[in-house]
Design a protein around this motif. Structure first.
Motif, PDB file in Angstrom:
ATOM      1  N   CYS A  27       0.850  -1.206   0.000  1.00 53.39           N
ATOM      2  CA  CYS A  27       0.000   0.000   0.000  1.00 53.39           C
ATOM      3  C   CYS A  27       0.882   1.251   0.000  1.00 53.39           C
ATOM      4  CB  CYS A  27      -0.916   0.023   1.216  1.00 53.39           C
ATOM      5  SG  CYS A  27      -2.366  -1.018   1.065  1.00 53.39           S
ATOM      6  N   GLU A  28       1.898   1.258   0.843  1.00 56.90           N
ATOM      7  CA  GLU A  28       2.817   2.395   0.914  1.00 56.90           C
ATOM      8  C   GLU A  28       3.465   2.683  -0.424  1.00 56.90           C
ATOM      9  OE1 GLU A  28       6.077   2.621   3.778  1.00 56.90           O
ATOM     10  OE2 GLU A  28       4.601   2.216   5.347  1.00 56.90           O
ATOM     11  N   ARG A  29       3.896   1.637  -1.116  1.00 58.88           N
ATOM     12  CA  ARG A  29       4.568   1.780  -2.408  1.00 58.88           C
ATOM     13  C   ARG A  29       3.593   1.867  -3.575  1.00 58.88           C
ATOM     14  NH1 ARG A  29       8.185  -2.949  -1.741  1.00 58.88           N
ATOM     15  NH2 ARG A  29       7.275  -3.597  -3.711  1.00 58.88           N
ATOM     16  N   ARG A  30       2.329   1.664  -3.276  1.00 58.20           N
ATOM     17  CA  ARG A  30       1.285   1.621  -4.317  1.00 58.20           C
ATOM     18  C   ARG A  30       1.593   0.560  -5.364  1.00 58.20           C
ATOM     19  NH1 ARG A  30      -0.185   8.022  -4.643  1.00 58.20           N
ATOM     20  NH2 ARG A  30      -0.676   8.130  -2.442  1.00 58.20           N
ATOM     21  N   ASP A  61       2.139 -17.903  -7.376  1.00 57.82           N
ATOM     22  CA  ASP A  61       1.915 -17.321  -8.704  1.00 57.82           C
ATOM     23  C   ASP A  61       2.474 -15.907  -8.795  1.00 57.82           C
ATOM     24  OD1 ASP A  61       0.654 -19.632  -9.520  1.00 57.82           O
ATOM     25  OD2 ASP A  61      -1.383 -18.796  -9.401  1.00 57.82           O
ATOM     26  N   LEU A  62       2.307 -15.138  -7.742  1.00 62.91           N
ATOM     27  CA  LEU A  62       2.857 -13.778  -7.721  1.00 62.91           C
ATOM     28  C   LEU A  62       4.369 -13.817  -7.930  1.00 62.91           C
ATOM     29  CD1 LEU A  62       2.809 -10.706  -7.201  1.00 62.91           C
ATOM     30  CD2 LEU A  62       2.849 -11.239  -4.736  1.00 62.91           C
ATOM     31  N   VAL A  63       5.044 -14.696  -7.226  1.00 63.54           N
ATOM     32  CA  VAL A  63       6.497 -14.803  -7.358  1.00 63.54           C
ATOM     33  C   VAL A  63       6.885 -15.277  -8.755  1.00 63.54           C
ATOM     34  CG1 VAL A  63       8.535 -16.051  -6.530  1.00 63.54           C
ATOM     35  CG2 VAL A  63       6.880 -15.149  -4.883  1.00 63.54           C
ATOM     36  N   ILE A  64       6.147 -16.226  -9.283  1.00 62.70           N
ATOM     37  CA  ILE A  64       6.468 -16.770 -10.606  1.00 62.70           C
ATOM     38  C   ILE A  64       6.267 -15.730 -11.702  1.00 62.70           C
ATOM     39  CG2 ILE A  64       5.707 -18.424 -12.373  1.00 62.70           C
ATOM     40  CD1 ILE A  64       5.094 -20.364  -9.986  1.00 62.70           C
ATOM     41  N   PHE A  65       5.126 -15.050 -11.680  1.00 64.80           N
ATOM     42  CA  PHE A  65       4.761 -14.179 -12.794  1.00 64.80           C
ATOM     43  C   PHE A  65       5.186 -12.716 -12.633  1.00 64.80           C
ATOM     44  CE2 PHE A  65       1.522 -17.628 -13.000  1.00 64.80           C
ATOM     45  CZ  PHE A  65       1.964 -18.193 -14.183  1.00 64.80           C
ATOM     46  N   HIS A  66       5.525 -12.320 -11.408  1.00 63.39           N
ATOM     47  CA  HIS A  66       5.894 -10.917 -11.166  1.00 63.39           C
ATOM     48  C   HIS A  66       7.098 -10.826 -10.226  1.00 63.39           C
ATOM     49  CE1 HIS A  66       2.234  -9.708 -13.203  1.00 63.39           C
ATOM     50  NE2 HIS A  66       1.618 -10.642 -12.512  1.00 63.39           N
ATOM     51  N   PHE A  67       8.051 -11.689 -10.456  1.00 61.13           N
ATOM     52  CA  PHE A  67       9.247 -11.795  -9.621  1.00 61.13           C
ATOM     53  C   PHE A  67       9.903 -10.437  -9.384  1.00 61.13           C
ATOM     54  CE2 PHE A  67      13.724 -12.564  -8.818  1.00 61.13           C
ATOM     55  CZ  PHE A  67      13.698 -13.617  -7.923  1.00 61.13           C
ATOM     56  N   THR A  69       8.750  -7.477  -9.313  1.00 60.19           N
ATOM     57  CA  THR A  69       8.020  -6.433  -8.582  1.00 60.19           C
ATOM     58  C   THR A  69       8.254  -6.515  -7.077  1.00 60.19           C
ATOM     59  OG1 THR A  69       5.990  -7.745  -8.322  1.00 60.19           O
ATOM     60  CG2 THR A  69       6.179  -6.380 -10.315  1.00 60.19           C
ATOM     61  N   LEU A  70       8.958  -7.564  -6.643  1.00 58.76           N
ATOM     62  CA  LEU A  70       9.163  -7.812  -5.218  1.00 58.76           C
ATOM     63  C   LEU A  70      10.627  -7.604  -4.853  1.00 58.76           C
ATOM     64  CD1 LEU A  70       7.213 -11.183  -5.190  1.00 58.76           C
ATOM     65  CD2 LEU A  70       6.318  -8.937  -4.508  1.00 58.76           C
ATOM     66  N   ASP A  71      10.848  -7.069  -3.649  1.00 60.74           N
ATOM     67  CA  ASP A  71      12.233  -6.949  -3.184  1.00 60.74           C
ATOM     68  C   ASP A  71      12.629  -8.226  -2.437  1.00 60.74           C
ATOM     69  OD1 ASP A  71      11.373  -6.753  -0.476  1.00 60.74           O
ATOM     70  OD2 ASP A  71      11.406  -4.564  -0.529  1.00 60.74           O
ATOM     71  N   VAL A  72      13.873  -8.297  -2.045  1.00 63.78           N
ATOM     72  CA  VAL A  72      14.427  -9.500  -1.409  1.00 63.78           C
ATOM     73  C   VAL A  72      13.661  -9.851  -0.135  1.00 63.78           C
ATOM     74  CG1 VAL A  72      16.485 -10.464  -0.299  1.00 63.78           C
ATOM     75  CG2 VAL A  72      16.717  -9.128  -2.396  1.00 63.78           C
ATOM     76  N   GLU A  73      13.381  -8.863   0.667  1.00 57.99           N
ATOM     77  CA  GLU A  73      12.665  -9.106   1.926  1.00 57.99           C
ATOM     78  C   GLU A  73      11.249  -9.632   1.676  1.00 57.99           C
ATOM     79  OE1 GLU A  73      11.822  -6.824   6.170  1.00 57.99           O
ATOM     80  OE2 GLU A  73      12.780  -5.732   4.534  1.00 57.99           O
ATOM     81  N   GLU A  74      10.592  -9.102   0.658  1.00 60.29           N
ATOM     82  CA  GLU A  74       9.241  -9.573   0.334  1.00 60.29           C
ATOM     83  C   GLU A  74       9.272 -11.008  -0.174  1.00 60.29           C
ATOM     84  OE1 GLU A  74       7.542  -5.134  -0.699  1.00 60.29           O
ATOM     85  OE2 GLU A  74       8.264  -6.407  -2.323  1.00 60.29           O
TER      86      GLU A  74
END
Length: 100
Positions: A27-30, A61-67, A69-74
């Motif tokens: 939410c913070e990062r939108r 699926d989020l990790v597979i298809f939108h790797f 968009t996520l940082d290491v901690e996420e």
């Protein structure tokens, strides 16, 4: 058998806590895409096996298809949620086997 139920409740609470952190971060990062994936399956009102498995599958699926968009901690937090979901699934299935 009470241990399995206690463990299930504890892990479900932990899963919810990690999802809340992910929700706040996105939410913070939108970050709309990760939020959409998370909100498709969370919050979980009642920790049932199908709902927890669906959350785990959706985050995979989020990790597979939108790797990217996520940082290491996420990525680590998502891995933790998936692992906890697997433990909950195991505890529920094990409880069902022994109570039948």
């Amino acid at each position: 058998m009470a241990i399995a139920i206690d463990e299930q409740l504890h892990l479900a609470t932990e899963i919810d806590s990690v999802c809340m952190v992910l929700f706040d971060r996105w939410c913070e990062r939108r970050s709309v895409v990760p939020l959409a994936y998370l909100m498709y399956t969370w919050p979980i009102v009642r920790a049932t096996l199908p709902l927890i498995e669906r959350l785990s599958s959706t985050l995979r699926d989020l990790v597979i298809f939108h790797f990217d968009t996520l940082d290491v901690e996420e990525h680590q937090m998502i891995r933790n949620v998936i692992e906890m979901a697997e433990h909950v699934s195991y505890a529920i299935l094990n409880f069902r086997r022994h109570s039948a």
